[in-house]
Write a protein that holds these residues in place. Structure first.
Motif, PDB file in Angstrom:
ATOM      1  N   SER B 152       0.802  -1.133   0.148  1.00  0.00           N
ATOM      2  CA  SER B 152      -0.062  -0.034   0.090  1.00  0.00           C
ATOM      3  C   SER B 152       0.877   1.024   0.019  1.00  0.00           C
ATOM      4  O   SER B 152       0.532   2.329  -0.683  1.00  0.00           O
ATOM      5  N   GLU B 155       1.803   1.929  -3.759  1.00  0.00           N
ATOM      6  CA  GLU B 155       0.863   2.326  -4.582  1.00  0.00           C
ATOM      7  C   GLU B 155       0.603   3.952  -4.191  1.00  0.00           C
ATOM      8  O   GLU B 155       0.335   4.763  -5.061  1.00  0.00           O
ATOM      9  N   LYS B 159       1.026   7.016  -6.835  1.00  0.00           N
ATOM     10  CA  LYS B 159       0.414   8.228  -7.006  1.00  0.00           C
ATOM     11  C   LYS B 159       0.978   9.519  -6.877  1.00  0.00           C
ATOM     12  O   LYS B 159       0.732  10.566  -7.540  1.00  0.00           O
TER      13      LYS B 159
END
Lengths: 454, 242
Positions: B152, B155, B159
């Motif tokens: 996570s 990710e 971004k």
């Protein structure tokens, strides 16, 4: 018209002034604690012929050989399970499973046929050790949990929030089942085969099961549902601001406002609630001054200022406001040991209140202070606490707010928004519980605040 | 006139019986409200708890003087905590990290997610200020290793780095990272972590109680018609709708 309202207000505060007294009217808080839980086994209605209960009434034995299904040795707790709480729980320890291990733990009603296993009759519930089934008044039991035997500790509980029974074995929950019975239930134990012996723990000793953790878990479930609710932005901020304004905490309010402006992003309140706020802004500085004087016990100074700023409040020296101020002055004299002066002050100012209904209780308590060498340790010691000064300060505060010519609703002066919200919360919880047969926990602000951080 | 009232009341009762909801009159309800015992000192504690948890140090200090309520946490620690929160809110993340470590080095050590979010915020600020080279270096050296450890994190890192692909931030899909709300989110996270490390509840009690009020009234609605407080900001009691 104003006089009537101010008298109502004053009576309200008079009642508040006795809040600290242990002799005051029944406390809704205490009501829950007043329920007495079972402490031992009931030897009066047990199936006496079939079983033996120990002298300490905490263990039971089945001495003979059973013949059929109607000679079960059943015994209930001496009192029904209390209902005004989240959970009720008790445990049994199987000392010996005897010949067949036909032990049961469960709950039964008053008037249960004390020769049958709990669960074999209507309106009874039993978790049986020999087959691990749960019996709930039907001839056949339901698959429920493991069997249990010598050396096991088995617990039975009622969860009033979910209206379920739950049972545990050696510290772990084995299953739950719906509670359909609304009335009083007795914790019940039964033995049936020869030499079975069981001891019961109604809470005198620590449980094998972590009851506190279970309760916390259940409360958490409710909390999770509550936390999901969304509040309008800055509501808490607004409620706090309104509180500070209402009671005249001027310095705090100014700091608070300043911090709000420099917050990221700056907090701005919807001025829709302005009408209340305007009323509460009235005489803020004066209310602050008076509160500070009273909090420090400087009653004469307070009376002086009141005479200067609001002579009509102290004009009638038989009013509740004056009464509270005079009582407080008396208390302050006792506090510093000026007993002679207190007596003469009492004679001049307080004597006339002795016969007046509503006033006499407080004045009696005040005078009683004189009787003790260590008044703060006595039953009227509550008068010497800060909370007493607080009541007087709040009364004066409310009286001044009432003087605002723009005030239309006296209710605004009586209670802060925070107080109104908390009362509504408590009353709603209590009513909900009442409509659900009075079972389960109620909301108590005092408990929530003092539960301490986990 | 009074006969009319009697008839209306009877109709209300019949209606309530049909819907099996108990009707509680204003008078009855106000009596119940008056029976509730609320101690002034408990309300003071609630207010103090709010001031302290939200970090209003000066106000808490003044409130202690004006009301005699003792705060349930050392006021000195609030100033430090607020300095950290402010630093993040203003985008001075390096400063904030230094301050947190001064306060208690264990906080970031035991909170990998918080530490990552702070580093992520640093990256966002570098990108916001157009320091592309620095941003890339920072992402590669500090954040990529964290991303490798945790899916996570990776990710979120991707971004954030994606911001570099756009010249016009107002139109890009990940533009919300540049919004002040992102800073506030991170600031809240730090605030909560510090409070927890000081063994204090990270949320003030007051909002929970207000939510509980809404919840309790909703629950009671199923069983009774009674005066409600519909607008909590005015605390005004409204008669039940007939």
């Amino acid at each position: 018209m104003l006089n009537d309202n101010s008298q109502d207000l004053a009576t309200h505060f008079l009642k508040l002034s006795r809040l600290g007294s242990t002799r005051s009217a029944m406390d809704v808080d205490d009501d829950d604690d007043r329920e007495e839980p079972p402490t031992e086994l009931n030897t009066i209605n047990s199936s006496g012929g079939f079983l033996l209960v120990s002298p300490d009434k905490l263990s039971v034995k089945y001495p003979t050989v059973h013949m059929h299904g109607h000679d079960v040795g059943v015994v209930q707790g001496n009192r029904p399970a209390p209902v005004k709480r989240l959970v009720y729980y008790f445990e049994i320890h199987v000392k010996s499973a005897g010949v067949k291990g036909q032990i049961a733990i469960g709950f039964t009603c008053e008037g249960f046929k004390m020769r049958r296993q709990p669960g074999w009759e209507q309106n009874s519930y039993g978790y049986h050790g020999d087959d691990g089934l749960l019996y709930r008044g039907q001839p056949k039991g339901e698959a429920f949990g493991p069997t249990y035997t010598s050396g096991d500790t088995v617990g039975g509980g009622i969860n009033y929030a979910t209206q379920e029974f739950f049972f545990t074995k050696n510290g772990a929950v084995v299953g739950t089942t719906r509670k359909d019975v609304k009335g009083r239930l007795y914790p019940t134990v039964a033995v049936h085969s020869q030499n079975e012996e069981v001891t019961v723990n109604f809470g005198a000793d620590p449980f094998c099961f972590d009851l506190k953790a279970y309760e916390a878990q259940e409360r958490m479930k409710q909390q999770v549902a509550i936390e999901k609710i969304s509040l309008p932005p800055n509501l808490s901020y607004g409620v706090v601001r309104s509180y500070l304004l209402h009671y005249g905490y001027e310095d705090t309010l100014n700091s608070f406002d300043l911090a709000g402006k420099s917050n990221v992003p700056p907090i701005s309140l919807d001025q829709g609630s302005g009408s209340n706020e305007e009323g509460r802004m009235y005489a803020l500085s004066q209310r602050k001054v008076l509160r500070q004087l009273i909090r420090k016990g400087k009653i004469d100074a307070a009376l002086g200022k009141l005479g200067e700023w609001y002579p009509d409040i102290v004009q009638d020296d038989k009013s509740a406001t004056c009464f509270l101020l005079y009582c407080q002055k008396f208390i302050e004299l006792v506090r510093v040991g000026e007993l002679e002066e207190a007596v003469s002050y009492g004679r001049t100012k307080l004597a006339k209140f002795f016969e007046l209904p509503g006033f006499e209780e407080l004045v009696q308590d005040c005078v009683a202070l004189l009787a003790y060498e260590q008044p703060h340790k006595s039953v009227v010691g509550y008068l010497l606490e800060d909370s007493q000064r607080e009541v007087v300060a709040d009364t004066v505060n409310a009286m001044i707010l009432l003087r605002n010519p723009k005030v239309t609703d006296t209710q605004v002066c009586l209670r802060s928004d925070l107080e109104k919200l908390l009362r509504q919360l408590t009353a709603s919880c209590l009513m909900k519980r009442q409509l659900e047969g009075d079972q389960g926990e109620a909301f108590h602000l005092h408990r929530v605040l003092n539960s301490g951080d986990e | 006139m009074s006969l009319f009232c009697i008839v209306i009341r009877e109709l209300e009762e019949i209606e309530s019986m049909a819907s099996s909801k108990k009707v509680i009159t204003r008078e009855e309800w106000e009596r119940k409200l008056n029976d509730v015992k609320i101690r002034k000192e408990d309300m003071n504690k609630l207010v103090m708890n709010f001031l302290v948890t939200e970090g209003y140090v000066d106000a808490a200090e003044k409130f202690r003087m004006e009301s005699g309520t003792e705060p349930d946490i050392d006021l000195a620690t609030i100033t430090d905590r607020m300095a950290v929160k402010k630093a993040v809110q203003c985008g001075n993340v390096e400063d904030a990290i230094e301050k947190v470590n001064d306060l208690n080095p264990e906080i970031l050590d035991t909170n990998p997610q918080l530490f990552f979010h702070l580093q992520q915020q640093r990256l966002i600020e570098l990108i916001r200020n157009g320091k592309v080279d620095e941003a890339l270096e920072f992402a590669q050296e500090e954040l990529a290793p964290r991303g490798e450890e945790n899916q996570s994190f990776l990710e979120e890192l991707e971004k954030t780095v994606a911001l570099l692909a756009f010249e016009d931030f107002s139109n890009c899909p990940v533009g919300e990272l540049l919004d002040i709300s992102q800073r506030l989110k991170t600031a809240s996270e730090v605030n909560a972590a510090i409070l927890t490390s000081q063994s204090h509840e990270k949320d003030p009690k007051l909002p929970s109680l207000l939510k509980m009020l809404i919840w309790a009234q909703n629950q009671l609605d199923d069983k009774a018609a009674y005066p409600r407080i519909n607008d909590l900001s005015t605390a005004r009691l409204e008669d039940p709708a007939v």
